[in-house]
Design an enzyme around this catalytic site. Structure first.
Site, PDB file in Angstrom:
ATOM      1  N   GLU A  84       7.420 -16.347  -9.638  1.00  0.00           N
ATOM      2  CA  GLU A  84       6.870 -15.053  -9.253  1.00  0.00           C
ATOM      3  C   GLU A  84       6.342 -14.259 -10.450  1.00  0.00           C
ATOM      4  OE1 GLU A  84       9.894 -12.772  -7.292  1.00  0.00           O
ATOM      5  OE2 GLU A  84       8.488 -11.294  -6.519  1.00  0.00           O
ATOM      6  N   ASN A 120      -1.883   2.669   5.633  1.00  0.00           N
ATOM      7  CA  ASN A 120      -1.086   1.494   5.274  1.00  0.00           C
ATOM      8  C   ASN A 120      -0.772   0.760   6.569  1.00  0.00           C
ATOM      9  OD1 ASN A 120       0.761  -0.340   4.178  1.00  0.00           O
ATOM     10  ND2 ASN A 120       2.460   1.101   4.375  1.00  0.00           N
ATOM     11  N   GLY A 121      -1.012  -0.541   6.599  1.00  0.00           N
ATOM     12  CA  GLY A 121      -0.756  -1.323   7.814  1.00  0.00           C
ATOM     13  C   GLY A 121      -1.968  -2.178   8.141  1.00  0.00           C
ATOM     14  N   CYS A 154       0.845  -1.188   0.000  1.00  0.00           N
ATOM     15  CA  CYS A 154       0.000   0.000   0.000  1.00  0.00           C
ATOM     16  C   CYS A 154       0.888   1.248   0.000  1.00  0.00           C
ATOM     17  CB  CYS A 154      -0.949   0.098   1.177  1.00  0.00           C
ATOM     18  SG  CYS A 154      -2.177  -1.197   1.224  1.00  0.00           S
ATOM     19  N   LYS A 183      12.107 -16.587  -8.649  1.00  0.00           N
ATOM     20  CA  LYS A 183      11.956 -15.531  -9.657  1.00  0.00           C
ATOM     21  C   LYS A 183      11.040 -15.989 -10.792  1.00  0.00           C
ATOM     22  CE  LYS A 183      13.391 -13.039  -8.086  1.00  0.00           C
ATOM     23  NZ  LYS A 183      14.021 -12.274  -7.036  1.00  0.00           N
ATOM     24  N   LYS A 237       5.720  -4.786  -3.550  1.00  0.00           N
ATOM     25  CA  LYS A 237       7.069  -4.614  -2.999  1.00  0.00           C
ATOM     26  C   LYS A 237       6.923  -4.012  -1.605  1.00  0.00           C
ATOM     27  CE  LYS A 237      11.523  -3.752  -4.973  1.00  0.00           C
ATOM     28  NZ  LYS A 237      11.865  -5.136  -5.321  1.00  0.00           N
ATOM     29  N   TRP A 260      -2.954  -2.737  -1.666  1.00  0.00           N
ATOM     30  CA  TRP A 260      -2.667  -4.172  -1.714  1.00  0.00           C
ATOM     31  C   TRP A 260      -3.577  -4.762  -0.646  1.00  0.00           C
ATOM     32  CZ3 TRP A 260      -0.821  -7.987   1.628  1.00  0.00           C
ATOM     33  CH2 TRP A 260      -0.409  -9.181   1.018  1.00  0.00           C
ATOM     34  N   ARG A 279       4.103  -0.690  -4.496  1.00  0.00           N
ATOM     35  CA  ARG A 279       3.721  -1.076  -3.131  1.00  0.00           C
ATOM     36  C   ARG A 279       2.351  -1.757  -3.089  1.00  0.00           C
ATOM     37  NH1 ARG A 279       6.970   1.739   0.637  1.00  0.00           N
ATOM     38  NH2 ARG A 279       5.501   1.079   2.220  1.00  0.00           N
ATOM     39  N   HIS A 322      15.960 -39.182  -4.538  1.00  0.00           N
ATOM     40  CA  HIS A 322      15.236 -39.510  -3.307  1.00  0.00           C
ATOM     41  C   HIS A 322      13.763 -39.149  -3.397  1.00  0.00           C
ATOM     42  CE1 HIS A 322      18.893 -40.708  -1.343  1.00  0.00           C
ATOM     43  NE2 HIS A 322      19.473 -39.578  -1.711  1.00  0.00           N
ATOM     44  N   GLU A 345      16.673 -19.376  -5.590  1.00  0.00           N
ATOM     45  CA  GLU A 345      16.365 -17.993  -5.974  1.00  0.00           C
ATOM     46  C   GLU A 345      15.798 -17.946  -7.402  1.00  0.00           C
ATOM     47  OE1 GLU A 345      15.774 -15.245  -4.870  1.00  0.00           O
ATOM     48  OE2 GLU A 345      16.151 -13.811  -6.473  1.00  0.00           O
TER      49      GLU A 345
HETATM   50  C1  F6R Z   1      11.175 -11.675  -4.617  1.00  0.00           C
HETATM   51  C2  F6R Z   1      11.180 -10.554  -3.689  1.00  0.00           C
HETATM   52  C3  F6R Z   1      10.736 -10.796  -2.293  1.00  0.00           C
HETATM   53  C4  F6R Z   1      11.545  -9.930  -1.310  1.00  0.00           C
HETATM   54  C5  F6R Z   1      10.983 -10.093   0.106  1.00  0.00           C
HETATM   55  C6  F6R Z   1      11.809  -9.327   1.123  1.00  0.00           C
HETATM   56  O1  F6R Z   1      11.621 -11.301  -5.888  1.00  0.00           O
HETATM   57  O2  F6R Z   1      11.516  -9.454  -4.034  1.00  0.00           O
HETATM   58  O3  F6R Z   1      10.816 -12.144  -1.964  1.00  0.00           O
HETATM   59  O4  F6R Z   1      12.875 -10.329  -1.356  1.00  0.00           O
HETATM   60  O5  F6R Z   1       9.667  -9.655   0.145  1.00  0.00           O
HETATM   61  O6  F6R Z   1      11.865  -7.967   0.811  1.00  0.00           O
HETATM   62  P1  F6R Z   1      12.977  -7.042   1.411  1.00  0.00           P
HETATM   63  O7  F6R Z   1      14.276  -7.469   0.837  1.00  0.00           O
HETATM   64  O8  F6R Z   1      12.590  -5.649   1.012  1.00  0.00           O
HETATM   65  O9  F6R Z   1      12.948  -7.240   2.899  1.00  0.00           O
END
Ligand code: F6R
Length: 611
Positions: A479, A98-99, A2, A476, A606, A72, A26, A495, A472
């Site tokens: 996602e 936000n929260g 948000c 990606k 994000k 969000w 966000r 296994h 990782e």
């Molecule tokens: C995946 C991604 C998320 C962040 C996670 C932590 O591509 O970006 O998994 O890594 O939400 O975010 P930060 O690093 O901002 O604490």
């Protein structure tokens, strides 16, 4: 998670709209703006991206104050009713938040019993509470309402009773900028055209009239610290690229250079006698922690452990003497990570933060901070921040090694000393990293992406650090492409997971580790190819090395069941930084081929500021 905005001054509506566009990463379920002019307050709301708001005619309006929100969803579905700003019953008080208000249900049935609610959000209790407490003094009513709230919040409020903008912050970020007027935002990316900023401290509240006034919970006035705006914090444009994700992948070499420079300038303070390192993060940052563990154990030779932040908070963590905590967060605002730090501090652990965002919450609560300095990362999927977090952790492992083993003899040297204890990477090897040619991967990546796009599941394998890269990479790809993707250590296939491999299965195999590990990786690749699967091999070892395992007899003839993506042959410590890049590119390419927007994957945002 948000984004909230408010502008008091000339061009308020446009300022809020443009600010929301910069905060869209966000949250992007729905958006809204409320505008105050001499006739009162009116609101405009829409479902979907911020650009949908334009269709409501909001930009044709003007007013001296505007507040806005990009959502969000946490409480209640994605509907116009649940879209912010939210208002009091008489529509004179408007709020963005936000929260999470944890006691919203109790408030609805208790203090607000009998009040009519139009939506399901936790936020709606806030304007309704302020309305309940209003008896002629807005500031008093605002404070009384805030007193009643449990949970986390960044709140902005305006009303028809005066021309002030009220705000409150608890465990959710808020920053105020000054330019022609005042701007309130969830983060600095919303502070367009501001020359100075003031980061609002936790557990404070205040208001803006012709000036900014901030108070603590006991109404003691807080001194205001204006800081000049950093140019780099507002460079959030795509720079001619179609998406932020590809822009940010292309920026990896430059970001790595910037992280390296930031490390050289940093003065990280370590306690004496470290005997154990705890690394904590979420998602991609957790994967960086796993890489950090491998560096610390290899370079500094001390025990390390990684815990996912949301698990650490509720774990019975047993602290050993000499434990140092490293907390990794690109945004510095991830609620799970911040809560984990609070717990670590209660346990007496010395906390080091690795983050990208200056003045973020993590920087205020940790004992020491290292900045990766990669510039704004806008795409929800983290790319350039990950590679730089890994580099920073590698460099930090060297500092720990020197602290422990070198007794000061080589502390003055820049990296590359030859005391036998520290990192053995020469300057030209770093230069290779800073001059990586990202574009060289593109044709290979396109070819393999054309095959992956047709699949509904995908596997990644690797040994040792390559397994972490697989984790990782899997995150990606799933996602941004919505293909079910999972990662396994190569040796684990037999296994269980091998039962999933059939004719046409695709497996990405990362093979950057030499010696016996390379032999073992080749075995796993052969196990897959022999069962009809196809391996996309990512390695710095020559393609011929893998010929013996990817050519298989299908009963009639010998067929090639592998593709090869070459990596530059760098120092083995640097290989985890380069091996993820083609996988990031595959994730991006597949997402675009499927017609998705990789910058804004569905259901995600994000900066996850709720637990
Ligand atoms: C995946 C991604 C998320 C962040 C996670 C932590 O591509 O970006 O998994 O890594 O939400 O975010 P930060 O690093 O901002 O604490």
């Amino acid at each position: 998670m948000c984004g909230i905005m408010a502008v008091k001054g000339v061009g308020a509506v446009n300022g809020v709209y443009e600010g929301l566009k910069n905060l869209e990463y966000r949250g992007y379920d729905s958006a809204g703006i409320a505008i105050k002019d001499c006739n009162g307050i009116k609101a405009f709301k829409s479902i979907g991206y911020i650009s949908e708001l334009e269709k409501t005619g909001v930009l044709d309006c003007s007013g001296g104050i505007a507040i806005g929100h990009t959502r969000w969803a946490t409480h209640g579905g994605v509907t116009i009713e649940n879209c912010h700003p939210h208002c009091s019953e008489d529509k004179k008080i408007w709020v963005v938040h936000n929260g999470i208000i944890e006691n919203h249900k109790l408030l609805r049935s208790d203090v607000l019993a009998g009040v009519v609610f139009y939506g399901e959000t936790d936020t709606e209790v806030i304007p309704k509470l302020i309305e309940q407490y209003y008896t002629g003094d807005v500031w008093q009513a605002f404070r009384s309402a805030i007193d009643k709230l449990n949970g986390s919040y960044a709140i902005v409020m305006m009303c028809e009773y005066d021309d002030k903008v009220y705000f409150a912050r608890k465990s959710s970020p808020l920053v105020i900028g000054k330019g022609n007027g005042f701007v309130v935002s969830s983060d600095v990316n919303g502070l367009i055209d501001c020359s100075e900023k003031c980061v609002i401290e936790d557990n404070t509240l205040g208001y803006i009239d012709n000036n900014l006034h901030i108070y603590d919970k006991n109404t003691n006035k807080i001194n205001i610290n204006w800081i000049a705006m950093d140019e780099r914090s507002i460079e959030a444009d795509k720079g001619g690229n179609e998406h932020f994700m590809i822009k940010e992948i292309n920026e990896i070499p430059r970001a790595l250079q910037s992280t390296y420079n930031s490390f050289l300038k940093s003065e990280v303070v370590l306690p004496d006698n470290i005997s154990n390192v705890l690394l904590v993060g979420c998602g991609t940052s957790y994967h960086s922690c796993l890489m950090g563990k491998s560096y610390i154990e290899r370079v500094a030779g001390i025990k390390s452990e990684c815990v996912i932040a949301s698990e650490f908070i509720y774990s019975n963590y047993i602290v050993r003497e000499g434990t140092v905590g490293i907390f990794v967060s690109q945004s510095g605002e991830t609620a799970d990570t911040l809560s984990a730090i609070h717990k670590a501090k209660e346990l007496g652990i010395y906390c080091i933060a690795i983050t990208n965002v200056r003045e973020s919450s993590i920087t205020r609560i940790c004992d020491s901070v290292l900045y990766i300095d990669v510039g704004v990362e806008v795409c929800v999927a983290s790319t350039k921040a990950y590679t730089s977090q890994v580099l920073m952790l590698m460099l930090l492992s060297d500092v720990i090694a020197r602290n422990l083993k070198c007794e000061g003899t080589c502390k003055e040297d820049v990296l590359g000393c030859n005391c036998g204890n520290c990192l053995e990477i020469r300057a030209n090897e770093y230069n290779d990293l800073f001059n990586l040619d990202i574009k060289s991967y593109l044709s290979k990546v396109r070819g393999v992406s054309e095959e992956i796009v047709k699949k509904d599941k995908l596997h990644l394998i690797g040994k040792a650090v390559d397994y972490i890269t697989a984790l990782e990479g899997a995150l990606k790809i799933k996602e941004v492409s919505y293909i079910f993707t999972d990662a396994y250590p190569s040796g684990e296939l037999k296994h269980g997971t091998l039962s999933l491999i059939e004719e046409g299965s695709i497996v990405i195999a990362i093979a950057t580790q030499g010696g016996i590990l390379l032999d073992k990786s080749k075995n796993a690749i052969h196990e897959i190819c022999a069962r009809g699967g196809k391996c996309i091999i990512i390695s710095q070892f020559p393609e011929e090395e893998f010929n013996e395992v990817i050519w298989c007899n299908d009963g009639k003839r010998c067929v090639k069941r592998g593709e090869y993506i070459p990596l530059p042959n760098l120092n083995s410590l640097l290989m985890p930084i380069v091996s993820i890049i083609p996988i990031d590119l595959i994730a991006y390419t597949v997402s675009v081929m499927k017609g998705y927007n990789p910058d804004k994957p569905r259901n995600l945002a994000k900066s996850v500021t709720v637990e």
